[in-house]
Design a protein around this motif. Structure first.
Motif, PDB file in Angstrom:
ATOM      1  N   GLN A   8      10.512   0.245 -10.087  1.00 56.55           N
ATOM      2  CA  GLN A   8       9.089   0.306  -9.775  1.00 56.55           C
ATOM      3  C   GLN A   8       8.756   1.698  -9.241  1.00 56.55           C
ATOM      4  O   GLN A   8       9.508   2.256  -8.422  1.00 56.55           O
ATOM      5  CB  GLN A   8       8.703  -0.775  -8.761  1.00 56.55           C
ATOM      6  CG  GLN A   8       8.958  -2.188  -9.259  1.00 56.55           C
ATOM      7  CD  GLN A   8       8.205  -2.507 -10.546  1.00 56.55           C
ATOM      8  OE1 GLN A   8       7.079  -2.048 -10.773  1.00 56.55           O
ATOM      9  NE2 GLN A   8       8.833  -3.291 -11.417  1.00 56.55           N
ATOM     10  N   GLU A  10       6.804   2.795  -7.028  1.00 60.13           N
ATOM     11  CA  GLU A  10       6.714   2.908  -5.566  1.00 60.13           C
ATOM     12  C   GLU A  10       8.083   2.868  -4.891  1.00 60.13           C
ATOM     13  O   GLU A  10       8.221   3.271  -3.727  1.00 60.13           O
ATOM     14  CB  GLU A  10       5.793   1.825  -4.986  1.00 60.13           C
ATOM     15  CG  GLU A  10       6.243   0.408  -5.231  1.00 60.13           C
ATOM     16  CD  GLU A  10       5.757  -0.187  -6.560  1.00 60.13           C
ATOM     17  OE1 GLU A  10       5.919  -1.399  -6.722  1.00 60.13           O
ATOM     18  OE2 GLU A  10       5.242   0.556  -7.435  1.00 60.13           O
ATOM     19  N   ASN A  11       9.124   2.421  -5.603  1.00 61.36           N
ATOM     20  CA  ASN A  11      10.470   2.375  -5.041  1.00 61.36           C
ATOM     21  C   ASN A  11      11.386   3.452  -5.600  1.00 61.36           C
ATOM     22  O   ASN A  11      12.519   3.589  -5.151  1.00 61.36           O
ATOM     23  CB  ASN A  11      11.107   1.004  -5.309  1.00 61.36           C
ATOM     24  CG  ASN A  11      10.335  -0.116  -4.663  1.00 61.36           C
ATOM     25  OD1 ASN A  11       9.750   0.055  -3.597  1.00 61.36           O
ATOM     26  ND2 ASN A  11      10.303  -1.271  -5.304  1.00 61.36           N
ATOM     27  N   THR A  13      12.990   7.123  -6.492  1.00 61.33           N
ATOM     28  CA  THR A  13      13.233   8.333  -5.713  1.00 61.33           C
ATOM     29  C   THR A  13      13.642   9.460  -6.650  1.00 61.33           C
ATOM     30  O   THR A  13      14.010   9.230  -7.805  1.00 61.33           O
ATOM     31  CB  THR A  13      14.362   8.108  -4.679  1.00 61.33           C
ATOM     32  OG1 THR A  13      15.559   7.737  -5.370  1.00 61.33           O
ATOM     33  CG2 THR A  13      13.988   7.027  -3.670  1.00 61.33           C
TER      34      THR A  13
END
Length: 183
Positions: A8, A10-11, A13
């Protein structure tokens, strides 16, 4: 069996986050295929780089989308059919009728017909064109650069088919099935 996890945005990196943001900016959404491919930022970057390079090539975008539709139909890839029916008709200017014909390897204009004929031959022979098929592509007006790009588009769309199936990616576009016969 479950497939690869969807990363996702938003998760995510690092490079995966940056690449997913690039996809979001380009498409206005982040498709499941990109989220799954983000398991390997190198694979996602390679896919995006090839896609971007080919978008800037010598084949018009409607022809590119027609090739993608034919490859998806040939490989039975509902994800690819759904994605490219959506982008082909909403963004590339194909009518629903043209998109349906492209799935059968047919086109109204001679240039697209030539590109689709070459695509059919590449798919049928898994890239091993006969001399006659290569001569037919040249004789139909496709340049060496355009023939090269047709091959690259076929490879790109096979990559998405194989990856989507391996990752077991759920279709997140309006669903089009390879066994549909409606125009």
């Amino acid at each position: 069996m479950s497939g690869l996890p969807l990363i996702q945005p938003e998760n995510a990196t690092g490079e995966a986050a940056a690449l997913l943001e690039e996809v979001q900016q380009a498409l206005g959404l982040t498709p499941n295929l990109a989220k799954a491919m983000a398991n390997s930022p190198a694979a996602l970057k390679g896919f995006l780089d090839l896609r971007r390079a080919l978008r800037g090539g010598g084949l018009p975008v409607p022809v590119q989308e027609s090739i993608a539709l034919l490859v998806a139909q040939h490989t039975g890839c509902d994800y690819g059919l759904s994605w490219h029916t959506y982008t082909g008709t909403r963004l590339a200017g194909l009518s629903r009728h043209q998109a349906h014909r492209a799935r059968r390897g047919e086109a109204e204009d001679p240039f697209t017909e030539a590109a689709l004929s070459l695509t059919r031959s590449l798919m049928h022979h898994r890239g091993a064109l006969t001399d006659a098929e290569l001569a037919a592509a040249r004789g139909s007006g496709l340049s060496g650069a355009q023939i090269t790009e047709v091959v690259a588009h076929v490879a790109l769309n096979i990559l998405t088919t194989y990856f989507g199936r391996t990752a077991r990616v759920c279709v997140d576009w309006p669903l089009v099935r390879h066994d549909e016969t409606r125009a």
